[in-house]
Design a protein around this motif. Structure first.
Motif, short mmCIF file in Angstrom:
data_model
loop_
_atom_site.label_atom_id
_atom_site.label_comp_id
_atom_site.label_asym_id
_atom_site.label_seq_id
_atom_site.Cartn_x
_atom_site.Cartn_y
_atom_site.Cartn_z
N VAL A 62 1.00 -1.38 -0.03
CA VAL A 62 -0.05 -0.04 0.14
C VAL A 62 0.88 1.34 -0.09
O VAL A 62 2.08 1.20 0.31
N THR A 63 0.21 2.43 -0.50
CA THR A 63 0.98 3.71 -0.24
C THR A 63 0.16 4.44 0.90
O THR A 63 -0.97 4.13 1.05
N ILE A 64 1.01 4.97 1.57
CA ILE A 64 0.52 5.60 2.77
C ILE A 64 0.79 7.08 2.86
O ILE A 64 1.78 7.62 2.30
N GLU A 65 -0.03 7.93 3.43
CA GLU A 65 0.15 9.21 3.90
C GLU A 65 0.38 9.19 5.38
O GLU A 65 -0.46 8.86 6.21
N LEU A 66 1.46 9.96 5.87
CA LEU A 66 1.66 10.07 7.24
C LEU A 66 0.80 11.22 7.82
O LEU A 66 0.62 12.38 7.20
N LEU A 67 0.23 11.04 8.84
CA LEU A 67 -0.72 12.00 9.50
C LEU A 67 0.00 12.61 10.80
O LEU A 67 -0.45 13.66 10.89
N GLY A 68 0.74 11.81 11.27
CA GLY A 68 1.36 12.41 12.37
C GLY A 68 2.60 11.51 13.25
O GLY A 68 2.48 10.29 12.93
N TYR A 69 3.44 12.05 13.85
CA TYR A 69 4.47 11.63 14.49
C TYR A 69 4.06 11.31 15.84
O TYR A 69 3.54 11.89 16.54
N LEU A 70 4.21 10.00 16.39
CA LEU A 70 3.80 9.32 17.62
C LEU A 70 4.79 9.42 18.61
O LEU A 70 4.40 9.37 19.91
N GLY A 71 6.07 9.37 18.20
CA GLY A 71 7.20 9.33 19.38
C GLY A 71 8.01 8.04 19.14
O GLY A 71 7.75 7.46 18.15
N GLU A 72 8.90 7.85 19.71
CA GLU A 72 10.08 6.74 19.68
C GLU A 72 10.24 6.16 21.02
O GLU A 72 9.90 6.53 22.13
N HIS A 84 1.48 7.55 12.70
CA HIS A 84 0.07 7.23 12.58
C HIS A 84 -0.05 7.62 10.91
O HIS A 84 0.44 8.62 10.27
N ALA A 85 -0.50 6.77 10.06
CA ALA A 85 -0.78 6.84 8.59
C ALA A 85 -1.92 6.28 8.23
O ALA A 85 -2.85 5.63 8.92
N LYS A 86 -2.59 6.78 7.18
CA LYS A 86 -3.44 6.27 6.28
C LYS A 86 -3.25 5.79 5.05
O LYS A 86 -2.06 6.22 4.32
N GLU A 134 -3.23 3.80 20.85
CA GLU A 134 -4.07 4.76 21.66
C GLU A 134 -3.73 6.07 21.34
O GLU A 134 -4.57 7.16 21.11
N LYS A 135 -2.43 6.45 21.20
CA LYS A 135 -1.97 7.86 20.64
C LYS A 135 -2.41 8.30 19.37
O LYS A 135 -2.74 9.47 19.19
N ALA A 136 -2.48 7.19 18.28
CA ALA A 136 -2.99 7.54 17.13
C ALA A 136 -4.52 7.77 17.01
O ALA A 136 -5.00 8.69 16.50
N ILE A 137 -5.20 7.05 18.05
CA ILE A 137 -6.65 7.13 18.05
C ILE A 137 -6.84 8.61 18.40
O ILE A 137 -7.86 9.42 17.91
N LYS A 138 -6.20 9.14 19.51
CA LYS A 138 -6.52 10.37 20.00
C LYS A 138 -5.46 11.57 19.15
O LYS A 138 -5.72 12.82 19.47
N LYS A 139 -4.71 11.26 18.30
CA LYS A 139 -4.00 11.98 17.38
C LYS A 139 -3.00 12.79 18.34
O LYS A 139 -3.02 14.06 18.29
N GLU A 140 -2.33 12.23 19.34
CA GLU A 140 -1.47 12.74 20.02
C GLU A 140 -0.05 12.89 19.67
O GLU A 140 0.72 11.96 19.73
N TYR A 141 0.08 13.96 18.57
CA TYR A 141 1.18 13.87 17.68
C TYR A 141 2.11 14.69 18.44
O TYR A 141 2.06 15.69 19.09
N LYS A 142 3.52 14.57 17.84
CA LYS A 142 4.86 15.21 18.57
C LYS A 142 5.65 15.82 17.41
O LYS A 142 5.39 15.19 16.25
#
Length: 144
Positions: A62-72, A84-86, A134-142
């Motif tokens: 699949v090709t994805i689009e990155l929605l946000g960075y969640l951490g490391e 987090h990606a779609k 859970e961070k992806a669901i809440k869109k807790e991006y960094k």
């Protein structure tokens, strides 16, 4: 040898399921079974973002689009970076090395797991991976 990885959490459109890579591999005549967030090694001269996109193209076709960075998180093997990606193109199906190496002693399968089932006994997934979901669901991006 240290090897940093980049991983992507892909939720279904209604956020009630997540795509995970199911693994079953034989170690010391016993089978280990577990679920992992898809992704893999960051290659030399590759950004983290490029790596996660390439890995999902290879593993999930699949090709994805990155929605946000969640951490490391740091592991004994290196650093795992989580996004987090779609999916923007394709339907998840096994590809790349995982498809080539897939056999009864080293089994891979893409599974769509309902979020309500993540904590059930039959789903062996690291609690840390659940926290990133859970961070992806809440869109807790960094910021990276």
């Amino acid at each position: 040898m240290k090897r940093d990885t980049a991983r992507a959490i892909i939720l279904t459109e209604n956020n009630n399921s997540v795509y995970l890579l199911y693994r079953k591999r034989k170690v010391d005549n016993k089978f280990l079974t577990y679920y992992a967030i898809p992704g893999g090694k960051i290659e030399k001269n590759e950004t983290i973002e490029e790596a996660v996109k390439r890995e999902l193209q290879e593993e999930f076709s699949v090709t994805i689009e990155l929605l946000g960075y969640l951490g490391e998180n740091k592991t004994p093997y290196g650093i795992d970076y989580h996004f987090h990606a779609k999916i923007i193109n394709g339907i998840p199906k096994l590809g790349g090395e995982e498809k080539e190496q897939n056999n009864e002693n080293n089994y891979y399968e893409i599974k769509k797991i309902p979020l309500k089932d993540l904590t059930k006994d039959n789903i062996n997934i690291l609690p840390l991976n659940i926290s990133y979901i859970e961070k992806a669901i809440k869109k807790e991006y960094k910021k990276i």
